[in-house]
Design an enzyme around this catalytic site. Structure first.
Site, PDB file in Angstrom:
ATOM      1  CE  LYS A 165      -4.194  -0.617  -5.841  1.00 55.61           C
ATOM      2  NZ  LYS A 165      -4.411  -2.097  -5.888  1.00 55.61           N
ATOM      3  CE  LYS A 264      -5.631  -8.199  -1.831  1.00 55.42           C
ATOM      4  NZ  LYS A 264      -6.178  -7.374  -2.935  1.00 55.42           N
TER       5      LYS A 264
END
Length: 368
Positions: A165, A264
């Site tokens: 991140k 996803k």
């Protein structure tokens, strides 16, 4: 043929994470979710999972909105209806706009039933060829010290790709240091929309580091800005939150805003639309890889089947279940050995619920 759906059961569960999962948007210490069971008149049970978070920091959906959408709108469309294939139900659900994570739970369960009826594992049914695949992991910690410790643990377990991140100059410098320590590991960065065009100088610096890709640098709706960035840098721009439908994928591609797609199943509405997106990406030279949602074992089993398709070259975010959970909700949780995951082989998605354990983490059950 799937057959007639006669019953639906929603188990709303909550489990603590073994360690916090932190981004600049949210830190998670526990995870709520919904496990869905659909039953046919022949007694076949299919499992699905709705993967929204408790608050709308990732998409607009939440656990509570999923319960409402499933109970009030989507399941009434499915129950007492007979279906041949999962796409038949998906078409029926199209009258309800968006609510993709809720739709995904139903779609997963129908694919599980469809594969069980055909006595096939889901991976074989959708044309997957790989028997095993290398996997990657996300480094999402609240401090650099924790990130370094976590990276070392995952490296020892054989993970071949790290996603880290990033939200600014400080985290970029930390990632550069980490990357130097692991020259044999492929790195990608994920901004979760932390940047704007005002950060272009920093993004050009990031571009020089040779990351596999930069994921979701700008906000969800900033497709034009993503296209401007992709014209400026050579690192592939990967979209995640921005793409929830095939129409959004086509728009992003037409604008030149995407070179890679994080697939996803929960985010895009299920396996049915995910397969359509993968085919579009294959035809147009867009890389695909399988992301994760800090899921429980039902959705993770679907991810394993999907990621075993040949289009998926980049190791997906399919960490071992014990990275997140002391005990997963399924009888055969995902395991990683030497950095690889093996496909499931049993009919359907390959796993069943551990009902005794599920009872201990269920906070609400709804039967329809």
């Amino acid at each position: 043929m799937i057959g007639k759906i006669i019953k639906a059961t929603l188990n709303v569960i909550e489990m603590p994470l073994k360690r916090p999962f932190s981004t600049h948007l949210q830190s998670l210490h526990s995870r709520k979710g919904i496990l869905l069971e659909l039953q046919t008149e022949d007694g076949v049970i299919g499992l699905g999972e709705a993967v929204a978070f408790e608050s709308p920091w990732y998409t607009e959906e939440t656990v509570e909105t999923e319960i409402h959408a499933l109970q009030q709108w989507l399941l009434p469309i499915i129950i007492d209806q007979t279906f041949d294939q999962p796409i038949d139900a998906y078409i029926k659900m199209s009258n309800v706009r968006r609510n993709y994570m809720s739709k995904a739970a139903i779609d997963m369960a129908l694919w599980d039933i469809y594969a069980k009826v055909k006595q096939m594992n889901l991976a074989d049914l959708i044309g997957s060829k790989k028997k095993e695949m290398y996997v990657g992991a996300v480094l999402a910690t609240s401090s650099f010290a924790m990130m370094k410790n976590r990276a070392e643990e995952l490296y020892r377990d054989g993970y071949t790709r790290f996603k880290v991140k990033i939200d600014g100059k400080e985290t970029f410098e930390q990632i550069k240091e980490l990357k130097r320590n692991y020259p044999n590991i492929a790195f990608m960065v994920d901004a979760n929309g932390a940047f704007t065009l005002d950060d272009m100088d920093l993004l050009k610096e990031i571009d020089k580091e040779g990351f596999l890709l930069i994921e979701q640098p700008f906000a969800v709706d900033d497709l034009v800005e993503h296209s401007l960035l992709q014209r400026t840098i050579s690192t592939p721009v990967c979209l995640d939150e921005s793409i929830t439908s095939i129409q959004e994928l086509k728009t992003a591609h037409a604008l030149g805003a995407i070179k890679a797609l994080n697939v996803k199943v929960g985010r895009v509405g299920g396996l049915t639309p995910a397969l359509e997106m993968i085919e579009y990406c294959r035809e147009h030279g867009i890389e695909v890889w399988c992301g994760g949602m800090i899921e429980f074992g039902v959705s993770r089993a679907v991810n394993v089947a999907l990621a075993s398709r040949e289009e998926f070259d980049i190791p997906g975010d399919i960490v071992a279940s014990d990275v997140y959970w002391e005990h997963d909700v399924v009888t055969d949780p995902v395991k990683v050995k030497d950095g690889k995951v093996h496909r499931y082989t049993k009919a359907g998605i390959g796993v069943e619920l551990d009902y005794d354990f599920v009872k201990t983490v269920t906070i609400k059950t709804i039967t329809m």
